[in-house]
Design a protein around this motif. Structure first.
Motif, PDB file in Angstrom:
ATOM      1  N   UNK A   1      37.112  46.569  42.426  1.00  0.00           N
ATOM      2  CA  UNK A   1      35.693  46.618  42.142  1.00  0.00           C
ATOM      3  C   UNK A   1      35.197  45.495  41.260  1.00  0.00           C
ATOM      4  N   UNK A   2      35.910  45.172  40.188  1.00  0.00           N
ATOM      5  CA  UNK A   2      35.423  44.110  39.310  1.00  0.00           C
ATOM      6  C   UNK A   2      35.711  42.744  39.907  1.00  0.00           C
ATOM      7  N   UNK A   3      34.976  41.744  39.459  1.00  0.00           N
ATOM      8  CA  UNK A   3      35.033  40.440  40.106  1.00  0.00           C
ATOM      9  C   UNK A   3      36.417  39.798  39.981  1.00  0.00           C
ATOM     10  N   UNK A   4      37.083  39.998  38.845  1.00  0.00           N
ATOM     11  CA  UNK A   4      38.426  39.433  38.681  1.00  0.00           C
ATOM     12  C   UNK A   4      39.391  40.060  39.673  1.00  0.00           C
ATOM     13  N   UNK A   5      39.298  41.377  39.847  1.00  0.00           N
ATOM     14  CA  UNK A   5      40.167  42.055  40.797  1.00  0.00           C
ATOM     15  C   UNK A   5      39.888  41.637  42.224  1.00  0.00           C
ATOM     16  N   UNK A   6      38.609  41.469  42.564  1.00  0.00           N
ATOM     17  CA  UNK A   6      38.249  41.033  43.912  1.00  0.00           C
ATOM     18  C   UNK A   6      38.761  39.612  44.159  1.00  0.00           C
ATOM     19  N   UNK A   7      38.590  38.750  43.168  1.00  0.00           N
ATOM     20  CA  UNK A   7      39.086  37.369  43.289  1.00  0.00           C
ATOM     21  C   UNK A   7      40.590  37.356  43.562  1.00  0.00           C
ATOM     22  N   UNK A   8      41.362  38.058  42.734  1.00  0.00           N
ATOM     23  CA  UNK A   8      42.814  38.048  42.883  1.00  0.00           C
ATOM     24  C   UNK A   8      43.244  38.673  44.214  1.00  0.00           C
ATOM     25  N   UNK A   9      42.528  39.732  44.629  1.00  0.00           N
ATOM     26  CA  UNK A   9      42.871  40.380  45.895  1.00  0.00           C
ATOM     27  C   UNK A   9      42.638  39.443  47.078  1.00  0.00           C
ATOM     28  N   UNK A  10      41.560  38.678  47.039  1.00  0.00           N
ATOM     29  CA  UNK A  10      41.281  37.758  48.139  1.00  0.00           C
ATOM     30  C   UNK A  10      42.246  36.570  48.133  1.00  0.00           C
ATOM     31  N   UNK A  11      42.612  36.087  46.952  1.00  0.00           N
ATOM     32  CA  UNK A  11      43.632  35.028  46.904  1.00  0.00           C
ATOM     33  C   UNK A  11      44.937  35.547  47.496  1.00  0.00           C
ATOM     34  N   UNK A  12      45.286  36.788  47.166  1.00  0.00           N
ATOM     35  CA  UNK A  12      46.467  37.411  47.769  1.00  0.00           C
ATOM     36  C   UNK A  12      46.319  37.576  49.276  1.00  0.00           C
TER      37      UNK A  12
ATOM     38  N   UNK B   1      29.981  37.481  46.958  1.00  0.00           N
ATOM     39  CA  UNK B   1      30.180  36.038  47.092  1.00  0.00           C
ATOM     40  C   UNK B   1      29.543  35.277  45.930  1.00  0.00           C
ATOM     41  N   UNK B   2      28.373  35.719  45.507  1.00  0.00           N
ATOM     42  CA  UNK B   2      27.732  35.081  44.346  1.00  0.00           C
ATOM     43  C   UNK B   2      28.580  35.271  43.096  1.00  0.00           C
ATOM     44  N   UNK B   3      29.078  36.487  42.889  1.00  0.00           N
ATOM     45  CA  UNK B   3      29.907  36.752  41.712  1.00  0.00           C
ATOM     46  C   UNK B   3      31.186  35.915  41.739  1.00  0.00           C
ATOM     47  N   UNK B   4      31.797  35.810  42.905  1.00  0.00           N
ATOM     48  CA  UNK B   4      33.039  35.037  43.020  1.00  0.00           C
ATOM     49  C   UNK B   4      32.802  33.559  42.732  1.00  0.00           C
TER      50      UNK B   4
ATOM     51  N   UNK C   1      36.216  22.653  44.751  1.00  0.00           N
ATOM     52  CA  UNK C   1      34.880  23.071  44.318  1.00  0.00           C
ATOM     53  C   UNK C   1      34.598  24.508  44.731  1.00  0.00           C
ATOM     54  N   UNK C   2      35.030  24.885  45.941  1.00  0.00           N
ATOM     55  CA  UNK C   2      34.781  26.233  46.452  1.00  0.00           C
ATOM     56  C   UNK C   2      35.821  27.196  45.917  1.00  0.00           C
ATOM     57  N   UNK C   3      35.387  28.378  45.556  1.00  0.00           N
ATOM     58  CA  UNK C   3      36.282  29.423  45.064  1.00  0.00           C
ATOM     59  C   UNK C   3      37.431  29.662  46.033  1.00  0.00           C
ATOM     60  N   UNK C   4      38.639  29.770  45.499  1.00  0.00           N
ATOM     61  CA  UNK C   4      39.799  30.049  46.343  1.00  0.00           C
ATOM     62  C   UNK C   4      39.654  31.398  47.041  1.00  0.00           C
ATOM     63  N   UNK C   5      38.971  32.345  46.392  1.00  0.00           N
ATOM     64  CA  UNK C   5      38.762  33.657  47.006  1.00  0.00           C
ATOM     65  C   UNK C   5      37.840  33.552  48.211  1.00  0.00           C
ATOM     66  N   UNK C   6      36.758  32.787  48.085  1.00  0.00           N
ATOM     67  CA  UNK C   6      35.831  32.596  49.205  1.00  0.00           C
ATOM     68  C   UNK C   6      36.530  31.856  50.344  1.00  0.00           C
ATOM     69  N   UNK C   7      37.330  30.864  49.992  1.00  0.00           N
ATOM     70  CA  UNK C   7      38.081  30.128  51.018  1.00  0.00           C
ATOM     71  C   UNK C   7      39.027  31.056  51.775  1.00  0.00           C
ATOM     72  N   UNK C   8      39.665  31.975  51.062  1.00  0.00           N
ATOM     73  CA  UNK C   8      40.582  32.916  51.703  1.00  0.00           C
ATOM     74  C   UNK C   8      39.836  33.848  52.651  1.00  0.00           C
ATOM     75  N   UNK C   9      38.645  34.310  52.242  1.00  0.00           N
ATOM     76  CA  UNK C   9      37.856  35.176  53.112  1.00  0.00           C
ATOM     77  C   UNK C   9      37.423  34.427  54.362  1.00  0.00           C
ATOM     78  N   UNK C  10      37.006  33.193  54.202  1.00  0.00           N
ATOM     79  CA  UNK C  10      36.620  32.382  55.358  1.00  0.00           C
ATOM     80  C   UNK C  10      37.816  32.184  56.298  1.00  0.00           C
TER      81      UNK C  10
END
Length: 270
Positions: A102-113, A146-149, A163-172
């Motif tokens: 739920x929190x942005x840090x957790x979402x970021x790490x989950x998407x990088x994973x 996406x804005x939060x990430x 420049x682009x968030x690694x989490x957003x790149x992983x989702x893409x």
């Protein structure tokens, strides 16, 4: 075309509906029933590896994500549920094959994973992939996420980092390569092309729209003509597949429906 009179809510506990859902083949989930009486489903292994759901207030987007995710979990899939509101998918916390963040840090790490898991899956042979559980990535309130990430990435990005968030790149990457890895994205919201890098109709084979503006309709369903008048029925919207549009009453599953069904499948529904 003669329209079928549909109930104002298509509950999972409606007569024969659960049996109809459980009879679907693996990789297929029921979105709902159209006003022509047709079952509207998504087949992840055919033309529609990802689903976009976009609704206005009260349109039922969270319920559609919950219903579709639950159906794939029932078939043996695993799921990553990203819930930036932190309260929309509390059902997911009760299930062992679901990772809820739920929190942005957790979402970021989950998407990088997720990006790492996608890369691993793409190295597997077809035989190995066939025995690997399907992975559903369910993203609620995607525009906000996406804005939060993006903001979160800027807080610790080093000068030499992308420049682009690694989490957003992983989702893409999951959107573009997921079909080949049995990774599928169910996304709620209006994804910004600046973040995901492509027009929505290029990424999603199935689009579910309800109570959206004419501008949003034209952006997400550009080949279907002008926006139609929205229904007042909760969960009633339009599903666009293969360039065709179907007015549809979506399956309604509560949190309790999902948890009971997935943890005690022999228990009767209320």
């Amino acid at each position: 075309m003669t329209k079928t009179v549909l109930p104002t809510m298509l509950s999972f506990s409606a007569p024969d509906l659960r049996e109809r859902i459980e009879a679907l083949p693996e990789g297929t989930a029921l979105i709902g029933i159209s006003t022509s009486g047709r079952a509207i489903a998504v087949d992840l292994d055919a033309e529609s590896p990802h689903v976009l759901v976009c609704t206005g207030s009260g349109g039922g987007s969270t319920t559609v994500l919950r219903s579709l995710t639950a159906q794939f979990l029932h078939q043996g899939a695993h799921a990553l549920v990203l819930d930036p509101k932190r309260i929309s998918h509390l059902w997911a916390k009760a299930l062992p094959t679901v990772t809820h963040r739920g929190n942005v840090a957790g979402i970021h790490d989950a998407l990088v994973g997720l990006g790492e898991e996608l890369a691993r899956r793409l190295t597997l042979t077809d035989a190995e992939l066939d025995t690997t559980p399907r992975l559903i990535v369910s993203v609620d309130s995607a525009h906000s996420a996406l804005r939060q990430l993006t903001r979160y990435w800027e807080t610790f990005r080093n000068k030499d980092d992308p420049h682009t968030s690694l989490a957003v790149t992983a989702l893409e990457a999951a959107l573009w390569s997921g079909r080949a890895a049995r990774v599928h994205v169910l996304l709620d919201g209006t994804p910004a092309t600046s973040a995901l890098g492509a027009a929505p109709h290029e990424l999603f084979g199935t689009v579910v729209l309800a109570r959206v503006s004419a501008t949003t309709w034209q952006r997400l369903a550009p080949f279907t003509g002008p926006a139609l008048k929205p229904s007042r029925h909760r969960g009633r919207g339009h599903v666009i597949q293969h360039g065709e549009m179907h007015e549809t009453q979506a399956v309604w599953m509560t949190d309790a429906d999902v948890v009971t069904w997935l943890t005690d499948p022999d228990a009767p529904q209320n």
